[in-house]
Design a protein around this motif. Structure first.
Motif, PDB file in Angstrom:
ATOM      1  N   PHE A 190      -7.506  -1.791  19.023  1.00 52.66           N
ATOM      2  CA  PHE A 190      -6.369  -1.872  18.104  1.00 52.66           C
ATOM      3  C   PHE A 190      -6.345  -3.189  17.359  1.00 52.66           C
ATOM      4  CE2 PHE A 190      -4.801  -2.553  22.541  1.00 52.66           C
ATOM      5  CZ  PHE A 190      -4.804  -3.934  22.477  1.00 52.66           C
ATOM      6  N   GLY A 191      -5.490  -3.217  16.334  1.00 55.63           N
ATOM      7  CA  GLY A 191      -5.337  -4.447  15.546  1.00 55.63           C
ATOM      8  C   GLY A 191      -6.427  -4.578  14.500  1.00 55.63           C
ATOM      9  N   LYS A 192      -6.333  -5.666  13.732  1.00 52.20           N
ATOM     10  CA  LYS A 192      -7.279  -5.850  12.636  1.00 52.20           C
ATOM     11  C   LYS A 192      -8.254  -6.956  13.012  1.00 52.20           C
ATOM     12  CE  LYS A 192      -5.562  -7.720   8.975  1.00 52.20           C
ATOM     13  NZ  LYS A 192      -5.489  -8.398   7.671  1.00 52.20           N
ATOM     14  N   ARG A 220      -2.369   7.790  11.236  1.00 50.07           N
ATOM     15  CA  ARG A 220      -1.456   7.879  12.371  1.00 50.07           C
ATOM     16  C   ARG A 220      -0.156   8.522  11.915  1.00 50.07           C
ATOM     17  NH1 ARG A 220       2.502   4.775  15.655  1.00 50.07           N
ATOM     18  NH2 ARG A 220       2.891   3.177  14.109  1.00 50.07           N
ATOM     19  N   PHE A 221       0.200   9.612  12.574  1.00 46.86           N
ATOM     20  CA  PHE A 221       1.525  10.186  12.340  1.00 46.86           C
ATOM     21  C   PHE A 221       2.041  10.562  13.719  1.00 46.86           C
ATOM     22  CE2 PHE A 221      -1.897  13.128  11.307  1.00 46.86           C
ATOM     23  CZ  PHE A 221      -1.683  14.175  12.182  1.00 46.86           C
ATOM     24  N   MET A 222       3.346  10.488  13.888  1.00 50.19           N
ATOM     25  CA  MET A 222       3.864  10.571  15.252  1.00 50.19           C
ATOM     26  C   MET A 222       4.344  11.966  15.629  1.00 50.19           C
ATOM     27  SD  MET A 222       3.578   7.607  16.632  1.00 50.19           S
ATOM     28  CE  MET A 222       4.716   7.679  17.969  1.00 50.19           C
ATOM     29  N   HIS A 223       3.741  12.981  15.062  1.00 53.71           N
ATOM     30  CA  HIS A 223       4.177  14.325  15.447  1.00 53.71           C
ATOM     31  C   HIS A 223       2.967  15.211  15.677  1.00 53.71           C
ATOM     32  CE1 HIS A 223       3.308  15.871  11.357  1.00 53.71           C
ATOM     33  NE2 HIS A 223       3.622  14.660  11.005  1.00 53.71           N
ATOM     34  N   SER A 233      -6.949   3.025  20.285  1.00 54.20           N
ATOM     35  CA  SER A 233      -6.273   2.855  21.575  1.00 54.20           C
ATOM     36  C   SER A 233      -5.630   4.168  21.978  1.00 54.20           C
ATOM     37  CB  SER A 233      -5.206   1.767  21.501  1.00 54.20           C
ATOM     38  OG  SER A 233      -3.967   2.319  21.106  1.00 54.20           O
ATOM     39  N   TYR A 240      13.195  -0.210  21.398  1.00 57.69           N
ATOM     40  CA  TYR A 240      12.068   0.559  21.936  1.00 57.69           C
ATOM     41  C   TYR A 240      11.463   1.444  20.843  1.00 57.69           C
ATOM     42  CZ  TYR A 240       9.271   3.710  24.691  1.00 57.69           C
ATOM     43  OH  TYR A 240       8.214   4.429  25.168  1.00 57.69           O
ATOM     44  N   GLU A 264      -2.662   4.143  23.543  1.00 57.98           N
ATOM     45  CA  GLU A 264      -1.453   3.503  24.027  1.00 57.98           C
ATOM     46  C   GLU A 264      -0.300   4.494  24.192  1.00 57.98           C
ATOM     47  OE1 GLU A 264       0.447   0.598  21.597  1.00 57.98           O
ATOM     48  OE2 GLU A 264      -0.382  -0.973  22.871  1.00 57.98           O
ATOM     49  N   GLY A 279       0.170   3.966   2.836  1.00 53.70           N
ATOM     50  CA  GLY A 279       0.610   3.461   4.138  1.00 53.70           C
ATOM     51  C   GLY A 279       2.124   3.451   4.234  1.00 53.70           C
ATOM     52  N   GLU A 316       0.861  -1.200   0.000  1.00 50.02           N
ATOM     53  CA  GLU A 316       0.000   0.000   0.000  1.00 50.02           C
ATOM     54  C   GLU A 316       0.887   1.236   0.000  1.00 50.02           C
ATOM     55  OE1 GLU A 316      -3.126   0.497   2.821  1.00 50.02           O
ATOM     56  OE2 GLU A 316      -3.830  -1.555   2.557  1.00 50.02           O
ATOM     57  N   HIS A 371       2.929   4.076  24.003  1.00 52.56           N
ATOM     58  CA  HIS A 371       4.000   3.993  23.006  1.00 52.56           C
ATOM     59  C   HIS A 371       3.707   4.801  21.768  1.00 52.56           C
ATOM     60  CE1 HIS A 371       5.138  -0.020  24.904  1.00 52.56           C
ATOM     61  NE2 HIS A 371       6.076   0.843  25.168  1.00 52.56           N
ATOM     62  N   HIS A 372       2.422   4.992  21.513  1.00 53.86           N
ATOM     63  CA  HIS A 372       2.082   5.610  20.238  1.00 53.86           C
ATOM     64  C   HIS A 372       1.670   7.070  20.369  1.00 53.86           C
ATOM     65  CE1 HIS A 372       2.066   1.323  19.392  1.00 53.86           C
ATOM     66  NE2 HIS A 372       2.513   1.709  18.218  1.00 53.86           N
ATOM     67  N   ILE A 401      -8.206  -8.586  15.911  1.00 51.89           N
ATOM     68  CA  ILE A 401      -8.511  -8.619  17.340  1.00 51.89           C
ATOM     69  C   ILE A 401      -9.293  -7.405  17.845  1.00 51.89           C
ATOM     70  CG2 ILE A 401      -6.559 -10.091  17.959  1.00 51.89           C
ATOM     71  CD1 ILE A 401      -4.955  -7.628  18.636  1.00 51.89           C
ATOM     72  N   VAL A 441       7.629   1.671  19.050  1.00 54.85           N
ATOM     73  CA  VAL A 441       6.849   2.885  18.825  1.00 54.85           C
ATOM     74  C   VAL A 441       6.408   2.984  17.374  1.00 54.85           C
ATOM     75  CG1 VAL A 441       6.940   5.400  18.893  1.00 54.85           C
ATOM     76  CG2 VAL A 441       7.999   4.082  20.719  1.00 54.85           C
ATOM     77  N   GLU A 490      -0.128  -0.143  16.040  1.00 49.36           N
ATOM     78  CA  GLU A 490      -0.738  -0.440  17.337  1.00 49.36           C
ATOM     79  C   GLU A 490      -1.409  -1.808  17.254  1.00 49.36           C
ATOM     80  OE1 GLU A 490      -3.228   2.765  18.934  1.00 49.36           O
ATOM     81  OE2 GLU A 490      -2.167   4.064  17.550  1.00 49.36           O
ATOM     82  N   GLY A 491      -1.356  -2.542  18.314  1.00 42.34           N
ATOM     83  CA  GLY A 491      -2.037  -3.834  18.339  1.00 42.34           C
ATOM     84  C   GLY A 491      -1.167  -4.992  17.893  1.00 42.34           C
ATOM     85  N   THR A 512      10.437  10.486  12.000  1.00 38.70           N
ATOM     86  CA  THR A 512      10.117  11.281  13.190  1.00 38.70           C
ATOM     87  C   THR A 512      10.588  10.575  14.454  1.00 38.70           C
ATOM     88  OG1 THR A 512       8.081  11.781  12.026  1.00 38.70           O
ATOM     89  CG2 THR A 512       8.246  12.584  14.274  1.00 38.70           C
ATOM     90  N   HIS A 526      -0.975  11.008  19.687  1.00 38.22           N
ATOM     91  CA  HIS A 526      -1.987  10.521  18.751  1.00 38.22           C
ATOM     92  C   HIS A 526      -2.546  11.702  17.967  1.00 38.22           C
ATOM     93  CE1 HIS A 526      -2.258   6.468  20.381  1.00 38.22           C
ATOM     94  NE2 HIS A 526      -2.134   7.016  21.570  1.00 38.22           N
ATOM     95  N   ASN A 582      -3.405   3.810   9.012  1.00 38.13           N
ATOM     96  CA  ASN A 582      -2.765   4.123   7.744  1.00 38.13           C
ATOM     97  C   ASN A 582      -3.030   3.117   6.623  1.00 38.13           C
ATOM     98  OD1 ASN A 582      -1.721   6.219   9.135  1.00 38.13           O
ATOM     99  ND2 ASN A 582       0.322   5.370   9.357  1.00 38.13           N
ATOM    100  N   PHE A 583      -3.564   1.951   6.955  1.00 35.82           N
ATOM    101  CA  PHE A 583      -3.707   0.941   5.915  1.00 35.82           C
ATOM    102  C   PHE A 583      -5.167   0.696   5.555  1.00 35.82           C
ATOM    103  CE2 PHE A 583       0.369  -0.414   7.870  1.00 35.82           C
ATOM    104  CZ  PHE A 583       1.162  -0.102   6.776  1.00 35.82           C
ATOM    105  N   ILE A 640       6.746   8.312   9.741  1.00 33.49           N
ATOM    106  CA  ILE A 640       6.716   7.965  11.170  1.00 33.49           C
ATOM    107  C   ILE A 640       8.105   7.533  11.627  1.00 33.49           C
ATOM    108  CG2 ILE A 640       5.874   6.220  12.831  1.00 33.49           C
ATOM    109  CD1 ILE A 640       3.192   6.305  11.395  1.00 33.49           C
ATOM    110  N   GLU A 669      -0.146  -9.333  15.025  1.00 30.71           N
ATOM    111  CA  GLU A 669      -1.206  -9.528  16.024  1.00 30.71           C
ATOM    112  C   GLU A 669      -1.560 -10.999  16.143  1.00 30.71           C
ATOM    113  OE1 GLU A 669      -4.494  -7.125  14.713  1.00 30.71           O
ATOM    114  OE2 GLU A 669      -5.226  -8.729  13.433  1.00 30.71           O
TER     115      GLU A 669
END
Lengths: 194, 312
Positions: free
Chosen positions: B113-115, B188-191, B80, A142, B82, A16, A13, B84-85, B117, A146, A150-151, A26, B88, B140-141, A23, A170
């Motif tokens: 979270f997850g697909k 989702r972008f981390m900034h 989520s 770590y 979370e 994505g 994708e 770590h992420h 689950i 990040v 997620e998941g 960053t 948001h 993102n997907f 990501i 998952e």
């Protein structure tokens, strides 16, 4: 991201993939890891689903010494340290407490540490506070947690002297599937897993 | 009389006159923020009086803007929260919507979270359903959104705006049945959103939200409410003095078709049910009063005219 020798994100994708590229950039710069990573390749397939990151690091090398943290001035009985870089201040203070004891170490403000009424050992400025090489692979794994979606809670990670990989999903995937994927990704960056 | 939501920004000086003027016009104050010398009033006023009101506030150096999001309560749903992420993107979305007048609540799902689950539990579903609108901030997907979105919307009957990284057309293609609105290029972008390009993504969310809210308002207009939620707010403020002692930023949250009262249900629902709106008409006659799934709050849902044959 110019510091990396090789950096690639692969995913079928396109959108994505571009988001994950951004990501990764960053997160690596937020964790001060851009200068450490030499090669990095990320493979994501949301259909399986799996996230694999493989890479190598440069010589993370340099120990952080007291002279890197601040400048030392002796004024009578007191030694005043003016902090330049507070990244490792916590570890630095802990070390000072061990050497001199809490009674003799004072931090009147954020950028000043005063050691009073004790002789300063020779070669004080060369005392090593942190060695980044000890923690860098840890930090890197770590950072991968990040970056990963997620998941993706089922994960396998490895770090040796120079190489690392991080695989997450998952679902519980068979061991050989993950191993094949990881070695295929290492092959893509011209490496063989040790 | 059609009431339109507006925001008045001006100084504290003589703002009581502005409040009086809004009340004289037949409008209602929804929220009042006082920040040092500055004053932000969110209110609803009759449509035909906007020009008159703007002219009135001009000598006070105030600014009046129409803000369609005022008077709505929006759920920003995120798979989520979370650690770590963080950060948001949903945090920025919720905050940005607040700046244009909406009351937003973040709903971080326990196992979203997850697909394969991802799940939505009954409490989360009920909380989302207490809002006017839900904004789903997904990832993102395309593959993941397609698979998980139907699970996360199960039982949710408020309009949903779906956001994610894939472009708008892709989001439209993969949702069946369609959602009420779509915003692409988010994900989702981390900034934090600081650049102009990032802010324009948030503006797109505001625009879409305003469009969907206006659609909901048009739909309500076909069968108008028995009483305006803003009016009910005033009735409760005057009738239940304890509401003044609630420390929430909005002790009475105005929604498009109701109110959330931040008082314990057990102790206050009878008082509120029997409060008179006008002679012989109580709140209980014009609205359903039920316990909210959010803490022990009271949820008031105003009945439409077709149900009560009363308009007060």
């Amino acid at each position: 991201m110019t510091l990396l020798d090789a950096f690639e994100v692969e995913c079928f994708e396109e959108i994505g993939r571009d988001f994950y590229k951004q990501i990764t950039e960053t997160v690596l710069s937020d964790h001060n890891l851009t200068a450490v990573v030499s090669k990095l390749r990320i493979f994501i397939d949301p259909r399986i689903p799996i996230f694999v990151a493989v890479g190598t690091i440069r010589d993370a090398g340099a120990a952080v010494r007291i002279s890197d943290i601040g400048s030392i001035q002796v004024q009578g009985d007191n030694t005043i340290i003016s902090i330049r870089d507070e990244t490792y201040l916590a570890q630095f203070l802990t070390r000072l407490y061990t050497i001199f004891g809490h009674d003799h170490v004072d931090q009147p403000d954020r950028f000043t540490v005063i050691i009073s009424e004790v002789p300063i050992p020779e070669n004080f400025e060369n005392i090593e506070i942190v060695n980044r090489a000890d923690t860098v692979l840890h930090d890197l794994i770590y950072a991968m947690t990040v970056i990963a979606p997620e998941g993706f809670k089922v994960r396998r990670e490895y770090y040796g002297k120079r190489q690392f990989f991080y695989a997450a999903s998952e679902n519980t995937l068979p061991e050989h599937v993950v191993e094949e994927m990881v070695s295929a990704q290492f092959a893509e960056i011209g490496e063989e897993i040790v | 009389m059609i009431l339109v939501p507006i925001t008045f920004t001006g100084g504290v000086y003589r703002h009581d006159e502005v409040i009086d003027y809004i009340e004289d016009l037949g409008g209602y104050i929804i929220q009042k923020h006082e920040m040092a010398q500055e004053m932000v009033l969110q209110a609803v006023i009759p449509k035909e009086d906007i020009d008159r009101f703007t002219a009135f506030t001009k000598p006070l150096a105030g600014e009046v803007t129409e803000s369609p999001l005022v008077g709505s309560e929006i759920a920003v749903v995120i798979p989520s929260l979370e650690i770590h992420h963080l950060p948001h993107s949903a945090c920025d979305i919720a905050e940005y919507l607040r700046t244009v007048g909406a009351k937003t609540n973040m709903v971080g799902l326990a196992r979203g979270f997850g697909k394969r689950i991802s799940q939505l539990n009954d409490e989360e579903r009920d909380v989302i359903n207490e809002h006017d609108l839900a904004i789903y901030v997904l990832g993102n997907f395309e593959t993941c959104i397609e698979e998980k979105f139907n699970g996360l919307r199960r039982g949710v009957n408020v309009p949903i705006i779906l956001t994610g990284a894939p472009p708008l057309e892709a989001l439209k293609r993969i949702t069946d049945p369609p959602a009420a609105g779509y915003v692409g290029n988010l994900g989702r972008f981390m900034h934090r959103t600081r650049t102009e390009a990032d802010i324009s993504r948030l503006d797109a969310v505001v625009e879409e939200t305003a469009r969907v809210l206006n659609e909901i308002r048009d739909e309500i207009a076909h069968d108008p409410l028995s009483v305006s939620p803003a009016r009910l707010k005033e009735v409760i403020e005057n009738g239940v003095p304890e509401i003044q002692e609630v420390y929430s930023p909005t002790p009475l949250t105005v929604q498009l078709t109701g109110l959330r009262i931040k008082l314990p249900f057990d102790r206050y629902h009878d008082t509120i049910r029997s409060l008179p709106v006008e002679e012989d008409v109580t709140i209980g006659d014009t609205a359903w009063i039920s316990p909210s799934r959010m803490r022990d709050y009271i949820l008031v849902q105003i009945k439409p005219f077709s149900e009560t044959h009363i308009v007060v």
